[in-house]
Design a protein around this motif. Structure first.
Motif, PDB file in Angstrom:
ATOM      1  N   VAL A 100       0.569  -0.910  -0.235  1.00 30.07           N
ATOM      2  CA  VAL A 100       0.112  -0.294   0.319  1.00 30.07           C
ATOM      3  C   VAL A 100       1.225   1.166  -0.046  1.00 30.07           C
ATOM      4  O   VAL A 100       1.612   1.309   0.403  1.00 30.07           O
ATOM      5  CB  VAL A 100      -0.708  -0.144   1.043  1.00 30.07           C
ATOM      6  N   CYS A 116      -6.421   1.107  -0.356  1.00 31.64           N
ATOM      7  CA  CYS A 116      -5.083   2.282  -1.133  1.00 31.64           C
ATOM      8  C   CYS A 116      -5.420   2.178  -2.977  1.00 31.64           C
ATOM      9  O   CYS A 116      -5.833   0.503  -3.367  1.00 31.64           O
ATOM     10  CB  CYS A 116      -4.088   1.151  -0.551  1.00 31.64           C
ATOM     11  N   ARG A 119      -3.000  -0.407  -4.382  1.00 31.98           N
ATOM     12  CA  ARG A 119      -2.709  -1.050  -3.755  1.00 31.98           C
ATOM     13  C   ARG A 119      -2.542  -2.339  -4.627  1.00 31.98           C
ATOM     14  O   ARG A 119      -2.421  -2.487  -6.225  1.00 31.98           O
ATOM     15  CB  ARG A 119      -4.159  -2.342  -3.593  1.00 31.98           C
ATOM     16  N   ASP A 315      -6.966  -6.373   5.537  1.00 33.10           N
ATOM     17  CA  ASP A 315      -5.054  -5.676   5.746  1.00 33.10           C
ATOM     18  C   ASP A 315      -4.404  -6.500   6.188  1.00 33.10           C
ATOM     19  O   ASP A 315      -3.987  -8.070   6.900  1.00 33.10           O
ATOM     20  CB  ASP A 315      -5.531  -4.109   5.464  1.00 33.10           C
TER      21      ASP A 315
END
Length: 371
Positions: A100, A116, A119, A315
């Motif tokens: 990220v 993000c 990403r 995440d």
């Protein structure tokens, strides 16, 4: 001396055999970057979809595999730490999240790295451009600076850790986004692939009073029952979505489910999931229904005050919780029953095909095995 090249299984054309070849590894490692020797890669349904060309916007060639664990062989700087502050050194066993940027709206304002805008999904990295190899079907991979990593406990199996990198963390996040499981509630799990199986186990472990899992084939539904499903509905035996909705209605005494999680991604899944929800129920959308998705009955969403919640992957926090879940319930659920026997890179092509045909629940690749 760190490696400068790696053996890899490369996808050069959709629905074509993977090509075993050598690819370069980056010569320079920026601070925060690492080179990791892959000890296990577990394959995901997304890998099979990529191979089949279901996501044709992905630019080839690529190295598939986004669930992996490995051992650090090179670091961009000598003082590295994982996401919770533990030292990362040569020889550390680690898993890691997608990279990220840390400064976009999703990262900096919403504090949700999963959102993000930059990403670093593995399938976005071409195998003919720097840094060449970030996918798990390779002996060594490049881990970029923005990929938050976690050092593994000594007793955490590589295979479990690898699958935590997508399948398990995705399930953990989906339940968190739903607000958890109310004790004694009814949970419906759509899909009996790895996500659906882990979701079935998590629902049972979290205190659901009734767990209903829908999917196929039969061997996966047997595993769903072993993981805590009270009822397993074979979607091939009951192909009509409205009939499946009626079955859930009957199983819940006409009340409907409190929580329905779409881990299937079928075109009818979201319409079906909403109709399975009872009053003030929650439907969590994790699967990708595709361009021919059935319309969701918004009048039902309104009249029953149903919450429809999106949930995207996970995440590093979800990854940490996924590892903790696997460890905490290892005595209750036979996680190894999900995984196939490891194969080397020479067997990766067949492993992808086995995932596409559902012959395997969760195929496993050990790139270090003799080819």
């Amino acid at each position: 001396m760190r490696p400068t090249v790696t053996k890899a299984a490369v996808l050069r054309a959709f629905n074509a055999p993977l090509e075993l070849t050598e690819l370069p590894l980056p010569e320079e490692l920026p601070a925060g970057a690492a080179i990791v020797r892959i000890t296990r890669t577990t394959l995901c349904g997304t890998d099979a979809h990529l191979w089949q060309g279901v996501m044709p916007f992905v630019a080839l060639p690529i190295v598939l595999g986004h669930e992996m664990a490995g051992e650090v062989v090179a670091l961009g700087s000598p003082d590295e730490r994982d996401a919770v502050g533990r030292p990362v050194v040569i020889g550390s066993r680690i898993v890691w999240s997608e990279s990220v940027c840390g400064h976009c709206h999703g990262c900096a304002v919403l504090r949700e790295p999963v959102l993000c805008v930059e990403r670093g999904y593995g399938f976005a990295q071409r195998a003919d451009q720097w840094p060449y190899v970030v996918g798990g079907l390779a002996e060594y991979v490049y881990v970029p600076p923005g990929a938050h990593r976690l050092v593994l406990a000594d007793d955490m199996p590589d295979t479990w850790a690898a699958s935590a990198g997508c399948a398990v963390k995705t399930v953990v996040r989906a339940f968190a986004n739903a607000g958890g499981v109310e004790p004694g509630s009814t949970v419906v799990v759509q899909g009996a692939g790895p996500l659906g199986l882990v979701g079935t186990a998590l629902a049972r472990a979290a205190g659901a009073g009734q767990v209903i899992t829908l999917g196929a084939p039969a061997n996966r539904l047997d595993l769903a029952k072993a993981y805590g499903a009270d009822t397993a509905i074979d979607v091939t035996a009951v192909p009509d979505a409205d009939e499946r909705v009626a079955m859930v209605e009957e199983l819940t005494g006409a009340r409907g489910a409190d929580l329905v999680l779409d881990f299937a991604g079928a075109p009818s899944a979201n319409r079906e999931g909403v109709l399975m929800c009872g009053q003030r129920g929650t439907h969590v959308v994790v699967g990708l229904a595709g361009p021919h998705a059935s319309a969701v009955p918004m009048d039902v969403v309104m009249s029953r005050e149903i919450r429809v919640v999106g949930s995207l992957n996970g995440d590093v926090g979800d990854l940490a919780r996924a590892l903790r879940f696997l460890a905490a319930f290892s005595g209750r659920f036979d996680w190894d029953a999900m995984y196939g026997d490891p194969v080397g890179l020479a067997g990766a092509d067949q492993a992808i095909k086995d995932m596409a045909s559902m012959a395997a629940v969760k195929a496993v690749v050990d790139p270090g095995m003799e080819m």
